[in-house]
Design a protein around this motif. Structure first.
Motif, short mmCIF file in Angstrom:
data_model
loop_
_atom_site.label_atom_id
_atom_site.label_comp_id
_atom_site.label_asym_id
_atom_site.label_seq_id
_atom_site.Cartn_x
_atom_site.Cartn_y
_atom_site.Cartn_z
N GLN A 235 -0.19 7.97 -2.48
CA GLN A 235 0.27 8.83 -3.57
C GLN A 235 -0.59 10.06 -3.68
N ASN A 236 -1.88 9.83 -3.62
CA ASN A 236 -2.79 10.96 -3.72
C ASN A 236 -2.56 11.93 -2.58
N TYR A 237 -2.29 11.37 -1.40
CA TYR A 237 -2.11 12.22 -0.23
C TYR A 237 -0.90 13.13 -0.42
N THR B 19 5.85 14.89 -8.62
CA THR B 19 4.57 14.21 -8.81
C THR B 19 4.81 12.73 -9.07
N PRO B 20 4.24 11.89 -8.25
CA PRO B 20 4.44 10.45 -8.49
C PRO B 20 3.77 10.06 -9.81
N ALA C 189 1.71 18.21 -1.61
CA ALA C 189 2.62 19.03 -2.39
C ALA C 189 1.88 20.19 -3.02
N GLU C 190 0.68 19.88 -3.47
CA GLU C 190 -0.11 20.95 -4.09
C GLU C 190 -0.48 22.02 -3.05
N ARG C 191 -0.77 21.56 -1.83
CA ARG C 191 -1.10 22.51 -0.77
C ARG C 191 0.07 23.42 -0.46
#
Lengths: 358, 345
Positions: free
Chosen positions: B106-108, B214-215, B113-115
């Motif tokens: 999830q963090n990945y 966003t999960p 997505a943020e990148r």
């Protein structure tokens, strides 16, 4: 400290162990003929005063090798229950069942009555206030009062009525702690001796046996008849550090545990660690800040009724005698009755070094 | 595939990093993790000794310092329990591993997505001009035209080679995709990568990584540590299973018939008492007990003392009297009595 009691070479090896040994302990010669009620060392010399149920107060000089010599003896009309030294080491006060307290001047060896109560005087302690001239005396009695005396007048300088009979008292600087029957604990600031600074019910569920002030006078320890000790700080801000712990009990046998009274608590004058001694005939050294037992000792063969450290903290004296905890029938001719001197060697009373967390 | 020039690790790389059960931190390699655990979670706060496992620390505290370890230091609130035996990556319960991996993934994707949002680059296979390898789609007229050209070429070849009847055109292949290949454009026109195909190790239950999505924060899970299964095969005994510490020497254990006399006091005396009991038993006397009871009856107040203080921690029953202190009892005895008249005389 070196050379104390001559044989302390072997003891260094044993210091890492939590069980201490008693082999270097020396008995005081010519001990009292009956149970010792209280012991105290002079703040200025290795002179020990011992009060006993045989109505006498004995003064011993303790030599560096542990040998002892009786220096003086004086008598009350009834069993003596408490004894204390003045700060200058010149005067000894004793009090007992003859409802009075006596002061003995060690220079002149003159003894004079200085205090009177309506009942047995259980405790007598000297105290000295910074702005006062000379020592004052405080006495606590089973007549439910504590009285202050200035040693010159036959009337008390002050009287404070307690809820119950006074069982134990201790003074440190201007902190006076009074433990009474029914588990009341009264804290008095000797700057204002007439009123209770604080009154609390003992955190322990059973009869208070002994109260003893910390060396820094920030709090006190309470011992109860139920093999338990409580560490209590005076100020509320420190109350988070209060705790109690079990001690002086046998390992459980099925559903039954034999518990013993904690008869005396003595604080080490330098290290601030303390001893507990009980009717099970053992004494232990504890570090209240690390909440840790530093050393335990095997049974000495009879109840320990009173303990004290000398002023340098090199000798731990304990009295073994019959203490009523097993009823009068347990008292017989063979019951040990002695005062022992235990040399403090190595680290056995040193507080645990605090380990820095990385 | 070309060389990766990215400054951020792959999800596979992240998932393969060793991590600490107690604080969820991850490390470059297992050695670092183990030294982290020894320093942060398995260090004795009394002597600073670093143990390998929580069980080891517990045993150490018990034996060396006579204290009991109740929780693992610096651990997450639900990971402080001592019941799981952790060493490096070993011993972590399976469900915790699953949760950890899920969290990493999830963090990945969140970071990814943020990148994308930060750089403005589209995710692979989803650039603004549509699919990169967009196929040329011919209209039916074009196809017919090409067919006509093809036939014309075939006819010309036939004329040139003298009527060979081969239908396989030699030069026909380079002419681009055949109509059959272009007949399934949906496969290639999808803006999404085919599910599961692009990311090995990607658990199927995971929702597809839509950019900007966003999960929901599912971590940390709040389940009680007590429900964690104990790891089988651990060779350290659980702390409660340790044998009780030996008692003080001098304690006389088996005195079940605890009359006052038997309780008397020191070890030195109790030997004599037992001898006496044996002797009396041999003589056929029912000893002591009756004696003691008789005495008790004769002298009630002192005998009702607190001599056999018994308690069970929860269910306390102390046999004693709170009214008077031992000193008061003693002072009542005739031998200690205070008679002012006698003293005055």
């Amino acid at each position: 400290m070196a050379g104390l009691f001559a044989t302390n070479t072997a003891a260094a090896a044993a210091t890492s162990n939590t069980i201490g040994d008693l082999k270097n302990d020396v008995a005081v010669s010519n001990p009292p003929e009956d149970t010792v009620s209280d012991l105290v060392f002079s703040p200025t010399a290795n002179i020990m005063a011992v009060s006993s149920w045989d109505k006498k107060v004995r003064i011993y000089q303790i030599a560096d090798n542990g040998s002892s010599e009786g220096k003086h003896i004086y008598e009350h009309d009834a069993p003596v229950l408490s004894v204390d030294f003045s700060k200058d080491g010149q005067k000894v006060v004793s009090a007992g069942a003859d409802k009075q307290a006596k002061v003995c001047d060690l220079q002149t060896l003159q003894t004079a009555q200085v205090a009177a109560h309506d009942q047995t005087v259980k405790c007598a302690r000297f105290f000295e206030l910074p702005n006062s001239n000379g020592p004052m005396l405080v006495t606590g009695s089973w007549d439910k009062t504590i009285k202050y005396w200035d040693l010159r007048q036959s009337t008390p300088a002050g009287v404070v009525t307690c809820q119950e009979r006074v069982y134990s008292m201790d003074v440190r600087n201007s902190l006076l702690v009074v433990g009474t029957a029914d588990r009341y604990i009264n804290v008095i600031n000797l700057q204002e001796p007439g009123k209770f600074y604080k009154t609390l019910q003992s955190p322990l569920k059973w009869q208070t046996r002994v109260v003893s002030c910390f060396t820094d006078a920030s709090g006190f320890a309470i011992g109860s008849i139920e093999g338990r000790c409580a560490i209590q700080y005076v100020e509320d801000k420190d109350s988070g550090s209060n705790f109690s712990f079990k001690c002086h009990r046998d390992p459980p046998q099925g559903t039954t545990t034999q518990v013993y009274s904690v008869n005396d608590i003595s604080f080490h004058p330098q290290h601030g660690t303390f001893s507990t001694a009980g009717s099970d005939g053992t004494f232990h050294f504890w570090d209240k800040d690390a909440k840790h037992r530093l050393k335990g000792y095997p049974s000495v063969g009879g109840s320990i009724t009173a303990t004290t450290f000398n002023s340098q903290g090199t000798i731990f004296a304990y009295a073994v005698g019959y203490d009523w905890s097993k009823g009068f029938m347990a008292n017989n001719q063979n019951y040990p009755n002695k005062v022992m001197l235990h040399p403090i060697q190595g680290d056995e009373c040193k507080p645990r070094p605090s380990v820095k967390k990385r | 595939m070309g060389k990766k020039k990215r400054g951020h690790p792959d999800v596979e790389e992240l998932l393969s990093r060793p991590w600490c059960y107690y604080c969820e931190r991850d490390f470059e390699d297992l050695k670092l993790l183990i030294s982290h655990q020894k320093a942060k979670h398995f260090k004795c706060d009394r002597c600073g000794r670093r143990l390998n496992t929580a069980g080891g620390l517990s045993v150490h505290m018990n034996q060396v310092h006579k204290e009991s370890l109740s929780s693992v230091e610096n651990a997450l609130p639900n990971r402080q329990g001592l019941e799981v035996e952790i060493f490096g990556m070993e011993g972590i319960p399976e469900d915790i591993v699953q949760q950890h991996n899920q969290r990493i993934i999830q963090n990945y994707y969140q970071a990814q997505a943020e990148r994308y949002a930060a750089t403005g680059n589209p995710p692979p296979g989803q650039n603004g001009k549509g699919p990169a390898k967009k196929l040329k789609i011919e209209s039916p007229d074009d196809i017919k035209k090409r067919l006509a050209e093809h036939r014309a070429r075939l006819a010309a070849q036939k004329a040139a080679t003298g009527g060979s009847a081969t239908h396989t055109p030699q030069e026909g292949l380079p002419n681009g995709p055949s109509p059959v290949q272009s007949a399934s454009p949906g496969t290639f026109n999808s803006p999404f990568p085919p599910p599961g195909g692009q990311y090995p190790g990607y658990p199927p239950q995971q929702p597809p990584p839509v950019p900007g999505y966003t999960p929901p924060a599912q971590y940390p899970p709040a389940y009680p540590p007590s429900s964690l299964p104990t790891r089988p095969g651990s060779n350290l005994p659980a702390p409660p299973g340790l044998p009780p510490r030996p008692g003080q020497p001098g304690w006389q254990g088996g005195n079940t018939a605890s009359t006052i006399d038997e309780l008397v006091s020191g070890a030195a005396q109790s030997g004599d008492d037992i001898d006496q009991i044996i002797r009396m038993a041999e003589a056929g006397i029912k000893p002591k007990k009756s004696d003691a009871e008789g005495e008790e009856a004769a002298a009630p107040p002192p005998a009702a003392e607190k001599k056999s203080k018994k308690d069970k921690d929860k269910n306390v029953r102390m046999v004693y009297e709170d009214e008077l202190s031992p000193e008061e009892r003693m002072a009542m005895m005739p031998r200690y009595a205070f008679h002012p008249e006698a003293a005055a005389a």
